[in-house]
Design a protein around this motif. Sequence first.
Motif, PDB file in Angstrom:
ATOM      1  N   UNK A 111     -10.461 -67.986  82.724  1.00 17.92           N
ATOM      2  CA  UNK A 111      -9.382 -68.905  83.083  1.00 17.92           C
ATOM      3  C   UNK A 111      -8.949 -69.728  81.874  1.00 17.92           C
ATOM      4  N   UNK A 112      -9.912 -70.295  81.158  1.00 11.15           N
ATOM      5  CA  UNK A 112      -9.589 -71.135  80.000  1.00 11.15           C
ATOM      6  C   UNK A 112      -8.961 -70.313  78.882  1.00 11.15           C
ATOM      7  N   UNK A 113      -9.536 -69.143  78.611  1.00 16.11           N
ATOM      8  CA  UNK A 113      -9.023 -68.331  77.506  1.00 16.11           C
ATOM      9  C   UNK A 113      -7.606 -67.841  77.794  1.00 16.11           C
ATOM     10  N   UNK A 114      -7.352 -67.409  79.012  1.00 17.59           N
ATOM     11  CA  UNK A 114      -6.011 -66.921  79.343  1.00 17.59           C
ATOM     12  C   UNK A 114      -4.978 -68.039  79.266  1.00 17.59           C
ATOM     13  N   UNK A 115      -5.369 -69.240  79.676  1.00 22.87           N
ATOM     14  CA  UNK A 115      -4.437 -70.367  79.582  1.00 22.87           C
ATOM     15  C   UNK A 115      -4.137 -70.699  78.125  1.00 22.87           C
ATOM     16  N   UNK A 116      -5.171 -70.639  77.292  1.00 22.31           N
ATOM     17  CA  UNK A 116      -5.004 -70.968  75.876  1.00 22.31           C
ATOM     18  C   UNK A 116      -4.135 -69.949  75.152  1.00 22.31           C
ATOM     19  N   UNK A 117      -4.266 -68.680  75.558  1.00 16.08           N
ATOM     20  CA  UNK A 117      -3.645 -67.593  74.802  1.00 16.08           C
ATOM     21  C   UNK A 117      -2.428 -66.989  75.481  1.00 16.08           C
ATOM     22  N   UNK A 118      -1.891 -67.682  76.465  1.00 18.39           N
ATOM     23  CA  UNK A 118      -0.779 -67.131  77.242  1.00 18.39           C
ATOM     24  C   UNK A 118       0.412 -66.759  76.362  1.00 18.39           C
ATOM     25  N   UNK A 120       0.294 -65.970  73.068  1.00 21.46           N
ATOM     26  CA  UNK A 120      -0.170 -65.367  71.822  1.00 21.46           C
ATOM     27  C   UNK A 120      -0.203 -63.845  71.970  1.00 21.46           C
ATOM     28  N   UNK A 121       0.828 -63.139  71.546  1.00 21.07           N
ATOM     29  CA  UNK A 121       0.896 -61.693  71.775  1.00 21.07           C
ATOM     30  C   UNK A 121      -0.115 -60.897  70.970  1.00 21.07           C
ATOM     31  N   UNK A 122      -0.680 -61.488  69.927  1.00 23.75           N
ATOM     32  CA  UNK A 122      -1.657 -60.765  69.102  1.00 23.75           C
ATOM     33  C   UNK A 122      -3.048 -60.751  69.728  1.00 23.75           C
ATOM     34  N   UNK A 123      -3.232 -61.548  70.770  1.00 28.32           N
ATOM     35  CA  UNK A 123      -4.561 -61.731  71.349  1.00 28.32           C
ATOM     36  C   UNK A 123      -4.506 -61.547  72.856  1.00 28.32           C
ATOM     37  N   UNK A 124      -5.463 -60.782  73.391  1.00 30.70           N
ATOM     38  CA  UNK A 124      -5.561 -60.618  74.836  1.00 30.70           C
ATOM     39  C   UNK A 124      -6.972 -60.957  75.300  1.00 30.70           C
ATOM     40  N   UNK A 125      -7.083 -61.234  76.592  1.00 30.22           N
ATOM     41  CA  UNK A 125      -8.361 -61.556  77.222  1.00 30.22           C
ATOM     42  C   UNK A 125      -8.548 -60.599  78.392  1.00 30.22           C
ATOM     43  N   UNK A 126      -9.700 -59.928  78.441  1.00 35.57           N
ATOM     44  CA  UNK A 126      -9.952 -58.998  79.529  1.00 35.57           C
ATOM     45  C   UNK A 126     -11.290 -59.310  80.192  1.00 35.57           C
ATOM     46  N   UNK A 127     -11.355 -59.001  81.466  1.00 33.25           N
ATOM     47  CA  UNK A 127     -12.573 -59.154  82.255  1.00 33.25           C
ATOM     48  C   UNK A 127     -13.439 -57.924  82.011  1.00 33.25           C
ATOM     49  N   UNK A 128     -14.626 -58.129  81.474  1.00 35.13           N
ATOM     50  CA  UNK A 128     -15.502 -57.000  81.199  1.00 35.13           C
ATOM     51  C   UNK A 128     -16.941 -57.441  81.042  1.00 35.13           C
ATOM     52  N   UNK A 129     -17.860 -56.517  81.321  1.00 33.64           N
ATOM     53  CA  UNK A 129     -19.294 -56.794  81.278  1.00 33.64           C
ATOM     54  C   UNK A 129     -19.917 -55.970  80.156  1.00 33.64           C
ATOM     55  N   UNK A 130     -20.637 -56.622  79.274  1.00 33.12           N
ATOM     56  CA  UNK A 130     -21.299 -55.936  78.162  1.00 33.12           C
ATOM     57  C   UNK A 130     -22.169 -54.787  78.650  1.00 33.12           C
ATOM     58  N   UNK A 131     -22.718 -54.928  79.834  1.00 33.10           N
ATOM     59  CA  UNK A 131     -23.602 -53.879  80.359  1.00 33.10           C
ATOM     60  C   UNK A 131     -22.844 -52.595  80.702  1.00 33.10           C
ATOM     61  N   UNK A 132     -21.541 -52.663  80.719  1.00 35.31           N
ATOM     62  CA  UNK A 132     -20.726 -51.478  80.994  1.00 35.31           C
ATOM     63  C   UNK A 132     -19.734 -51.280  79.848  1.00 35.31           C
ATOM     64  N   UNK A 133     -20.231 -50.895  78.674  1.00 36.82           N
ATOM     65  CA  UNK A 133     -19.334 -50.777  77.520  1.00 36.82           C
ATOM     66  C   UNK A 133     -18.247 -49.737  77.712  1.00 36.82           C
TER      67      UNK A 133
END
Length: 268
Positions: A111-118, A120-133
Motif C-alpha cells: 500500500x505504501x509503496x504503490x502510493x509513493x510510486x504512483x 513513477x513510470x520507471x518503477x513498479x511494485x508487485x505482490x510476490x513471495x520470495x518462496x515462489x520465485x
Amino acid sequence: MRNERLPDGIDPSVPNVARMYDYYLGGKDNFEADRAAAEQMIALVPNTRRIAQDNRRFLIKAVQESLDQGIRQFLDIGAGLPTQQNVHQVALERAPDSRIVYVDNDPVVLTHARALLADNPQTIVVDGDLRDPKAILTNPAVTAHIDFSQPIAVLLVAVLHFIPDDAEVSHIIERLREVMVPGSHLVISHSFDGQADEDLREEGHAIYARTGVGSITSRTVQQLEGYLHDMEILEPGIIPVEGWRPEWDDVVPDWANPGLLAVVAKMP
C-alpha cells in the motif's frame, strides 16, 4: 501508524519484521507491537539500530556499484517499507533510464509503496513471495518491465534469513540465477550470529518467532559461499555490512557480535 483503514490481513497486535525494521531506521510506519518487539531486540543486541543503518548504506553502495558496471535493471525482492534513499531514488538519480521492480507480500508495504510510486513510470511494485520465485519471474508486470536478456541486479537484502530451510534458500537462489545473464549482480545481506552464546541466540530467535514470519535463521560465511558457488564475489568479499566498502578507513568489521553479512556476487 493509525489502526483505522488497515489493508486486509493486517493484525496490528502481531509484530511484523518490515515494520520492526522501519522502527530500527527511525521510521513511523509501525504499531505498538512492532515497537515493543524491536525494543526487546535492541535491549538484547544494543547495536541493532546501527546494524540496520549500516545495512541501508550497504544497499545504497551495492546499487551504485551495479550502476558503475552498467546495470540499469533492479529487482528488489522483500523490499520492505519505503524509507530514505530507496533503490529507485539511488538508481534514477544517476541513471534516469533505470527500471526498478519492488516485490513484497506485506499488505502495508504494498500500500505504501504503490502510493509513493504512483507517478513513477520507471518503477513498479508487485505482490510476490520470495518462496515462489517462479511466480515472481513470470509475473506479466515483471516481464513487461524487465528485459531478462540484459544484466540485472537482484536484491535479497535482509530477507533470506526468514526462510529456515537451507535447501529452500538454495532453490530460490538457483531459480533466480536462471534468469540472470552474465554481468548480472546478486546482492545479499543475511543474519549471522558472530560469537554470541546460545542463550543470546535463543532469546533473539524467540523475539522473531512471535512475528508474522515465525523465525529468523542465522547463517555463516561458508553457507553463503555455498549458495553462490561459481559466481564472482566482488571485493571485499563476504563481510559484516559495516565493512562493505566503508566511507571511512578506520571502520573495523564486527565479527564478534550478531549482525548482518553482506555480499555482492557477479554472474560469470
